[in-house]
Design an enzyme around this catalytic site. Sequence first.
Site, PDB file in Angstrom:
ATOM      1  N   GLY A 119       0.768  -1.152   0.202  1.00  0.00           N
ATOM      2  CA  GLY A 119       0.066   0.024   0.039  1.00  0.00           C
ATOM      3  C   GLY A 119       0.771   1.043  -0.105  1.00  0.00           C
ATOM      4  O   GLY A 119       2.032   1.094  -0.044  1.00  0.00           O
ATOM      5  N   LYS A 125       4.895  12.377  -1.958  1.00  0.00           N
ATOM      6  CA  LYS A 125       5.804  11.214  -1.703  1.00  0.00           C
ATOM      7  C   LYS A 125       6.880  11.776  -0.683  1.00  0.00           C
ATOM      8  O   LYS A 125       7.516  12.559  -0.867  1.00  0.00           O
ATOM      9  CB  LYS A 125       6.459  10.749  -3.031  1.00  0.00           C
ATOM     10  CG  LYS A 125       7.237   9.257  -2.759  1.00  0.00           C
ATOM     11  CD  LYS A 125       7.732   8.798  -4.140  1.00  0.00           C
ATOM     12  CE  LYS A 125       8.232   7.502  -3.966  1.00  0.00           C
ATOM     13  NZ  LYS A 125       8.533   6.984  -5.317  1.00  0.00           N
ATOM     14  N   ARG A 140       4.611   5.485   2.086  1.00  0.00           N
ATOM     15  CA  ARG A 140       4.867   6.972   2.554  1.00  0.00           C
ATOM     16  C   ARG A 140       4.855   7.991   1.384  1.00  0.00           C
ATOM     17  O   ARG A 140       5.040   8.924   1.384  1.00  0.00           O
ATOM     18  CB  ARG A 140       6.633   6.824   2.300  1.00  0.00           C
ATOM     19  CG  ARG A 140       7.017   6.469   0.860  1.00  0.00           C
ATOM     20  CD  ARG A 140       8.706   6.248   0.657  1.00  0.00           C
ATOM     21  NE  ARG A 140       8.821   5.590  -0.417  1.00  0.00           N
ATOM     22  CZ  ARG A 140      10.207   5.432  -0.891  1.00  0.00           C
ATOM     23  NH1 ARG A 140      10.966   5.736  -0.089  1.00  0.00           N
ATOM     24  NH2 ARG A 140      10.419   4.634  -1.848  1.00  0.00           N
ATOM     25  N   ASP A 180       6.871   5.014 -10.662  1.00  0.00           N
ATOM     26  CA  ASP A 180       7.652   4.580  -9.378  1.00  0.00           C
ATOM     27  C   ASP A 180       9.375   4.259  -9.863  1.00  0.00           C
ATOM     28  O   ASP A 180       9.854   3.352  -9.977  1.00  0.00           O
ATOM     29  CB  ASP A 180       7.244   3.358  -8.691  1.00  0.00           C
ATOM     30  CG  ASP A 180       6.943   3.572  -7.297  1.00  0.00           C
ATOM     31  OD1 ASP A 180       7.317   4.900  -6.847  1.00  0.00           O
ATOM     32  OD2 ASP A 180       6.823   2.560  -6.397  1.00  0.00           O
ATOM     33  N   ASP A 195       3.197  -3.955  -8.469  1.00  0.00           N
ATOM     34  CA  ASP A 195       2.466  -2.929  -7.568  1.00  0.00           C
ATOM     35  C   ASP A 195       3.049  -1.668  -8.342  1.00  0.00           C
ATOM     36  O   ASP A 195       2.612  -0.551  -8.027  1.00  0.00           O
ATOM     37  CB  ASP A 195       2.816  -2.964  -6.263  1.00  0.00           C
ATOM     38  CG  ASP A 195       4.228  -3.111  -5.945  1.00  0.00           C
ATOM     39  OD1 ASP A 195       4.773  -4.197  -6.233  1.00  0.00           O
ATOM     40  OD2 ASP A 195       4.788  -2.226  -5.138  1.00  0.00           O
ATOM     41  N   ARG A 236      -2.685   0.658  -9.860  1.00  0.00           N
ATOM     42  CA  ARG A 236      -1.750  -0.268 -10.166  1.00  0.00           C
ATOM     43  C   ARG A 236      -2.347  -1.632 -10.437  1.00  0.00           C
ATOM     44  O   ARG A 236      -3.422  -1.929  -9.784  1.00  0.00           O
ATOM     45  CB  ARG A 236      -0.635  -0.362  -9.141  1.00  0.00           C
ATOM     46  CG  ARG A 236      -0.393   1.088  -8.508  1.00  0.00           C
ATOM     47  CD  ARG A 236       0.329   0.761  -7.280  1.00  0.00           C
ATOM     48  NE  ARG A 236       0.524   2.350  -6.409  1.00  0.00           N
ATOM     49  CZ  ARG A 236       1.668   2.646  -6.301  1.00  0.00           C
ATOM     50  NH1 ARG A 236       2.929   2.053  -6.465  1.00  0.00           N
ATOM     51  NH2 ARG A 236       2.054   3.629  -5.527  1.00  0.00           N
ATOM     52  N   ASP A 283       9.963   4.070   7.579  1.00  0.00           N
ATOM     53  CA  ASP A 283       9.534   5.250   8.234  1.00  0.00           C
ATOM     54  C   ASP A 283       8.834   6.254   7.592  1.00  0.00           C
ATOM     55  O   ASP A 283       8.592   7.425   7.960  1.00  0.00           O
ATOM     56  CB  ASP A 283      10.824   6.044   8.864  1.00  0.00           C
ATOM     57  CG  ASP A 283      11.757   6.401   7.457  1.00  0.00           C
ATOM     58  OD1 ASP A 283      11.241   6.412   6.273  1.00  0.00           O
ATOM     59  OD2 ASP A 283      13.131   6.846   7.626  1.00  0.00           O
ATOM     60  N   GLY A 284       8.313   5.805   6.328  1.00  0.00           N
ATOM     61  CA  GLY A 284       7.443   6.814   5.550  1.00  0.00           C
ATOM     62  C   GLY A 284       8.152   8.055   4.971  1.00  0.00           C
ATOM     63  O   GLY A 284       7.579   8.879   4.459  1.00  0.00           O
TER      64      GLY A 284
END
Length: 489
Positions: free
Chosen positions: A88, A111, A91, A260, A250, A181, A123-124
């Site tokens: 999912g 992002k 971040r 991505d 994904d 996606r 940690d995102g």
Amino acid sequence: MSVWEGVNFTHRFSELPSAFFTYVTPQLLDNTRWVVWNGEFAQQFGLPAAENEELLNVFAGQKEFAPFAPLAMKYAGHQFGVYNPDLGDGRGLLLAEMQHQDGTWFDIHLKGAGLTPYSRMGDGRAVLRSTIREYLCSEAMAGLGIPTTRALGMMDSDTPVYREKTEYGALLIRVAETHIRFGHFEHFFYTNQLAEQKLLADKVIEWHFPECSEAEKPYAAMFESIVEKTAEMIAYWQAYGFAHGVMNTDNMSILGQTFDYGPFGFLDDYDPNYICNHSDYQGRYAFEQQPRIALWNLSALAHSLSPLVQREDLEAALGKFEVRLSQKFSELMRAKLGLHTKVDEDGRLFEAMFELLNQNKADYTRFFRELSNLDVKSPQAVIDLFIDREAASAWVDLYLARCELEVDECGERVSAQTRCEKMRRTNPKYILRNYLAQIAIDKAEEGDFSEVNRLAELLKRPYDEQPEFDDYTKLPPEWGKKMEISCSS
């Protein structure tokens, strides 16, 4: 006057049920500041050409803004061929949609916005180096004309982020026609949420494939469109020498747009076995494997769509992948070689060219650019790119003889000048070589963003001569050849 005046927003994904996402408030970074604002692109949405504090505060999440409803999407996916249900937006947050001047709606995605329920062990955060790479490459791909997500801007901060060393957090404003996606469909299939999967398919057709709603089998038509768009994207990658590096399901957009940017790389020396991802030990995502992996990913998507589409329709659509890929790749290669008349022997000319490039490890981009200059340069400029000059000379003779067969719509022979002018609009002088990105990153980490901005401007017009930037056409130094990039970001 407000900077938002004339900008149209909506947020259709937020209207879906809670199974699709979780609302998340961005976690603020310390002392956020602009690195680059894509003013030319921003104006296409009605936003100002110059960055300002209002834009910074809203996009960085430091100021509430009514049209934004930040959310983290839930999806799954196959990573290196293994299904992972726990994926999912870990971040990144989908903020809203914004309308382009042509009427198309684009997602706005932040992002590096911090932890979400899908962050797993992360940690995102996104670090500066990976954010620079994604910004530069998405805009470089757009400049080349390759289907891609875009970037509206990026920011850095004083917030430390811990990777192999201490780095600093950054934010990327990614803009894309969709963030849906392959993995979205996989998630609902493998969790047996078939009503939600059907709703997702209905919305994808409504938002992105409205022509499919009139088809006898709308879901089958949707899948066929995804197959076709994916095939065309891969054809562009192979023709322009782009290696994605992490083609998990994904990371595959339903609209066939490059998505991505992580450990990507453009070919320097032509090497079909080029692996750009430091973590790809088996070469699953090597350059020459990309068409096969795209079909594998489409097959995984087909399996997840089996509740909606009959098997024979899925197989029929998958069967069109290689046909469309071959058609588009051939079309692109003909354009790169300035050959618009189809001749049966062209296949052998192409094969001999790729064999010559591979055996001599000649620079892929420079080869095509030099071919594009044969109206003003001697063929020797092409031949000198190769170690085996005799073989190169023989191929160039074949190529030039083939060019003599080119005729225009009136049956007149196409001149070298006309051919080469078209080729220079197809074969870039400039690409984002990894060593150029690394130099920009090294300077940025010392607080100097001039090289990031210079590259961003240069790569908007990769086909133009821009003689003031000739140094950026240099082949990579030894340290910069075939760089393998870490997934750490």
